[in-house]
Design an enzyme around this catalytic site. Structure first.
Site, PDB file in Angstrom:
ATOM      1  CG  ASP A 206      -2.081   0.961   1.107  1.00  0.00           C
ATOM      2  OD1 ASP A 206      -2.214   1.599   0.038  1.00  0.00           O
ATOM      3  OD2 ASP A 206      -2.851   1.092   2.071  1.00  0.00           O
ATOM      4  CB  SER A 207      -0.064   4.790  -0.356  1.00  0.00           C
ATOM      5  OG  SER A 207       0.576   6.034  -0.411  1.00  0.00           O
TER       6      SER A 207
END
Length: 234
Positions: A206-207
Site C-alpha cells: 500500500d501507499s
C-alpha cells in the site's frame, strides 16, 4: 487543444515502454476501481446493503470492462476489511462489519472483475481497519486485536476469498500488528498468505508501506534495509 483522454495517455506511455526501452517490457497499469469506472455504482457500504450477489458481481464486471477499455489491467479492489469503529474515516469503502457477508461480497467482486481478464486485489492485508482511536495514516495505527479476533474476524474474509475466487493480487497494509509492520512480516506474507491460504499471486504494498518500515515503524535504519525486510517477508 482538447485534453488527452486516459486511454490515449496509456497507449503513448505503453508505446514508449515497448518500443523505446532497453528491455521492451510492457507496463502494468493499475487503478482504484472501487465501485465503478465510467458507470458509477453505490459505494461499497451501499452495495453490501443490497445483499444482491448477482447485482454486485455484475457491477464489478461492468467496471472491469470499462477500465480495461482504457488500458487498465489491474484494480485495487475489493476492500475486504471489517469496519467496526465509526470514527474510522474509510468506513464507506468497507462492506460492513460481518466477516461472512464481507467474504461473500468479496468473492463476487473478484469473480466479476477477473471475468474480464482484469486482476483483482484484496486489500488491506491485514488488520488495517481498526486503528487505535479510529486514526489513520500519520501515526502507528497499532490495532488492539487479540490473536483469536485476528483469525476469526479480520483474516477470515481474505482466507475465504482467496480460496473461493483466487484473486491475482493482495495489497499489504502499512499498519503494524503486535508491534510488527505487516508489510515486513514473514508470518503474514508467507506463512499465512501463501502457505496456509494458498495465495499464488502478486503482493503489492500500500501507499508508502515500504517507506514506513523505516520512517514510521522505525524497525529499519535505512530505506534500503526496509526494502530488504519487505522483500524477504514475501
Amino acid at each position: 487543444g482538447s485534453e488527452m483522454c486516459i486511454r490515449d495517455r496509456i497507449r503513448d506511455v505503453q508505446k514508449l515502454a515497448v518500443e523505446n526501452s532497453r528491455l521492451g517490457i510492457p507496463l502494468l497499469f493499475g487503478m482504484d476501481v472501487i465501485h465503478g469506472y465510467e458507470t458509477i455504482f453505490p459505494i461499497p457500504l451501499g452495495l453490501s446493503c443490497t445483499w444482491d450477489m448477482a447485482a454486485i458481481r455484475e457491477s464489478a464486471r461492468i467496471a472491469a470492462i470499462e477500465a480495461s477499455a482504457d488500458g487498465i489491467s489491474w484494480t485495487f479492489s475489493p476492500m475486504v476489511d471489517i469496519s467496526r469503529d465509526p470514527r474510522w474515516g474509510r468506513t464507506l469503502e468497507c462492506y460492513g462489519e460481518e466477516p461472512y457477508l464481507i467474504a461473500a461480497l468479496g468473492t463476487e467482486m473478484v469473480n466479476g472483475i477477473q471475468s474480464q481478464g482484469v486482476a483483482a486485489t484484496l486489500k488491506h492485508y491485514a488488520v488495517y481497519s481498526v486503528p487505535k482511536g479510529g486514526r489513520d495514516g500519520n501515526c502507528r495505527t497499532d490495532p488492539h486485536v487479540a490473536p483469536r479476533e485476528l483469525h476469526e474476524l479480520f483474516l477470515y474474509p481474505f482466507k475465504k476469498v482467496i480460496q473461493n475466487s483466487h484473486p491475482m493480487g493482495v495489497m499489504s497494509s502499512y499498519n503494524d500488528w503486535d508491534g510488527v509492520p505487516v508489510s515486513a512480516s514473514y508470518y503474514f506474507l508467507t506463512e499465512l498468505l501463501r502457505e496456509e491460504y494458498g495465495f499464488d499471486g502478486y503482493v503489492v504494498s500500500d501507499s508508502e508501506a515500504v517507506e514506513f518500515v523505516e520512517s514510521k515503524h522505525h524497525v529499519a535504519d535505512t530505506y534500503d534495509e526496509a526494502v530488504r525486510q519487505v522483500l524477504e517477508a514475501g
